[in-house]
Enzyme design. Structure first.
Site, PDB file in Angstrom:
ATOM      1  CE1 TYR A   1      -3.820  -2.455   5.312  1.00 10.34           C
ATOM      2  CE2 TYR A   1      -2.838  -0.299   4.934  1.00 10.34           C
ATOM      3  CZ  TYR A   1      -3.382  -1.395   4.362  1.00 10.34           C
ATOM      4  OH  TYR A   1      -3.741  -1.698   3.000  1.00 10.34           O
TER       5      TYR A   1
ATOM      6  CB  SER B   1      -0.848   0.134   1.257  1.00 11.38           C
ATOM      7  OG  SER B   1      -1.521   1.419   1.226  1.00 11.38           O
TER       8      SER B   1
END
Length: 249
Positions: free
Chosen positions: A145, A135
């Site tokens: 994350y 990401s």
């Protein structure tokens, strides 16, 4: 006919990869937790593209699920797409530790183990590719994350360099905000995300396959996000953290 194994294959980027690779005449092995949804999607792909589709229900955050997919990869695939992942709306340290550990197991341990399981047959044949979905968050501080996706980027670059074989490629894919069910499933408020930052899953996959063919070890598949990552390198980490805390939590 080449074979691709895709994790998190029933929605979002995983489903977009499945459609693209089926259109390119790959046989598919689809991995996800929901067996009935897997079966429905497999039937759709077979009907539309006329390719072989195998379903493998597995939860990659569990030992049994990881072991099952490792065994299937041991039989050999030409392309592995490590796409399975999830997010949560809470901020560290409000998130329960069990959820944080599950995220690390899925985003990091699963990527490591499935990559290692896929490589032996690729090395014997002298060809193959692995796409590890990370990401743009990997380049900015944003909780577990972000940290786990930063690991995916670093691991993919390092593994690709260590292999030293241009016919076996390992690439980290780093998209920005993509219109999928990812944020809804994580109960994240996306109202603060500007409309121009949203990407289409099919466009992300198209760019990823292009970058993979070009031999890139990291793919940021959109000019807007390429610019954001480039500018971000010159912004103090404290400022980055404040901005990322305000967008898309």
């Amino acid at each position: 006919m080449p074979t691709a194994l895709i994790t998190g294959a029933t929605a979002g980027l995983g489903a977009a990869f499945a459609r693209r690779l089926a259109a390119d005449a790959f046989s598919l092995v689809l991995v996800a937790r929901d067996e009935s949804r897997l079966a429905r999607f497999a039937d759709q792909l077979k009907l539309r593209y006329g390719v072989g589709v195998e379903v493998l229900p597995a939860d990659l955050a569990t030992e049994d699920g990881l072991t099952a997919v490792e065994a299937r990869l041991g039989d050999g695939v030409d392309l592995l797409v490590n796409n399975a992942g999830f997010g949560h709306p809470g901020r560290f340290p409000e998130v329960p530790v069990a959820d944080e550990v599950r995220m690390l197991k899925l985003h990091s341990e699963a990527v490591l183990r499935l990559t290692l399981a896929a490589l032996p047959s690729m090395r014997r044949r002298g060809r193959g590719a692995i796409v590890n979905v990370a990401s743009v968050a990997a380049f900015f501080p944003r909780g577990t994350y972000s940290a786990s996706k930063a690991w995916v980027v670093n691991f993919s670059e390092s593994a690709n360099a260590d292999l030293g074989n241009p016919r076996i490629r390992i690439m980290a894919l780093c998209p920005g905000f993509v219109r999928t069910e990812f944020h809804q499933r994580a109960a994240m408020d996306t109202s603060g995300i500007p409309g121009f930052l949203w990407l289409k899953a099919d466009d992300v996959v198209r760019a990823a396959m292009r970058d993979l063919a070009l031999g890139k070890s990291v793919s940021v598949p959109d000019p807007r996000y390429k610019a954001i990552v480039a500018v971000g390198r010159y912004v103090p980490r404290g400022v980055q953290a404040m901005v990322s805390a305000r967008i898309g939590r």
